[in-house]
Design an enzyme around this catalytic site. Sequence first.
Site, PDB file in Angstrom:
ATOM      1  N   ASP A  28      -8.930   9.775  18.551  1.00  0.00           N
ATOM      2  CA  ASP A  28      -9.347  11.173  18.652  1.00  0.00           C
ATOM      3  C   ASP A  28     -10.489  11.351  19.645  1.00  0.00           C
ATOM      4  O   ASP A  28     -10.481  12.273  20.453  1.00  0.00           O
ATOM      5  CB  ASP A  28      -9.761  11.692  17.271  1.00  0.00           C
ATOM      6  N   LEU A  33      -1.206   7.964  -6.439  1.00  0.00           N
ATOM      7  CA  LEU A  33      -1.188   6.942  -7.487  1.00  0.00           C
ATOM      8  C   LEU A  33      -2.231   5.843  -7.316  1.00  0.00           C
ATOM      9  O   LEU A  33      -2.297   4.924  -8.126  1.00  0.00           O
ATOM     10  CB  LEU A  33       0.210   6.330  -7.662  1.00  0.00           C
ATOM     11  N   CYS A  34      -3.067   5.902  -6.268  1.00  0.00           N
ATOM     12  CA  CYS A  34      -4.172   4.954  -6.151  1.00  0.00           C
ATOM     13  C   CYS A  34      -5.273   5.358  -7.128  1.00  0.00           C
ATOM     14  O   CYS A  34      -5.571   6.542  -7.280  1.00  0.00           O
ATOM     15  CB  CYS A  34      -4.757   4.961  -4.737  1.00  0.00           C
ATOM     16  N   HIS A  35      -5.871   4.363  -7.751  1.00  0.00           N
ATOM     17  CA  HIS A  35      -6.977   4.628  -8.659  1.00  0.00           C
ATOM     18  C   HIS A  35      -8.246   4.931  -7.858  1.00  0.00           C
ATOM     19  O   HIS A  35      -8.487   4.275  -6.841  1.00  0.00           O
ATOM     20  CB  HIS A  35      -7.251   3.401  -9.535  1.00  0.00           C
ATOM     21  N   MET A  40      -5.576  -1.203  -0.472  1.00  0.00           N
ATOM     22  CA  MET A  40      -5.309   0.105   0.138  1.00  0.00           C
ATOM     23  C   MET A  40      -6.565   0.688   0.777  1.00  0.00           C
ATOM     24  O   MET A  40      -6.495   1.346   1.815  1.00  0.00           O
ATOM     25  CB  MET A  40      -4.732   1.085  -0.897  1.00  0.00           C
ATOM     26  N   GLU A  41      -7.707   0.415   0.193  1.00  0.00           N
ATOM     27  CA  GLU A  41      -8.958   0.902   0.760  1.00  0.00           C
ATOM     28  C   GLU A  41      -9.248   0.234   2.100  1.00  0.00           C
ATOM     29  O   GLU A  41      -9.668   0.902   3.054  1.00  0.00           O
ATOM     30  CB  GLU A  41     -10.102   0.680  -0.238  1.00  0.00           C
TER      31      GLU A  41
END
Length: 169
Positions: free
Chosen positions: A136, A79-81, A121-122
């Site tokens: 990692d 749902l993120c654009h 969010m980014e």
Amino acid sequence: MTDPKSAFTHLNEKGEANMVDVTEKAVTSRTAIAEGFISMTQSTFDMLLAGEHKKGDVFAVARIAGIQAAKKTSELIPLCHPLMLSKVQVDFEPVIQSETNEYLIKVVALCKLAGKTGVEMEALTAVSVALLTLYDMCKAVDPAMIIGGVKLLQKQGGKSGDWLREENT
């Protein structure tokens, strides 16, 4: 009491998931800054700062991973654009907590754009993936590393205005 469903913008009136319609929102300048930490042994910390990891420049690889992750956020988070980011910056800061004898690398990400929706969010995704990349690349020498403290520090722009995390939270 407010209906809990109405507090979530990604739910419609039936409680179903949906992408927020931003068609009518104004384009504004938006910025978000997030941070997170990875703790490690002193020997791993020293190796990273000296640039002596046999895999090469760990910070350069983690920086690229964070930038790429910010650009791919809409593919990772439902749902993120998809956004046309104008800037993504990922920085690293060594931190020694002498009182707890912890050796940390702090990752800070800044994301910017001129658009109709925010970039929180980014920024959070950039930090998370940069931290995962550090893990990692170093797990063979230090599998006990701990990732934590991922949080939004501030956001600017948009209808809801500016927000700054209070100190000591």
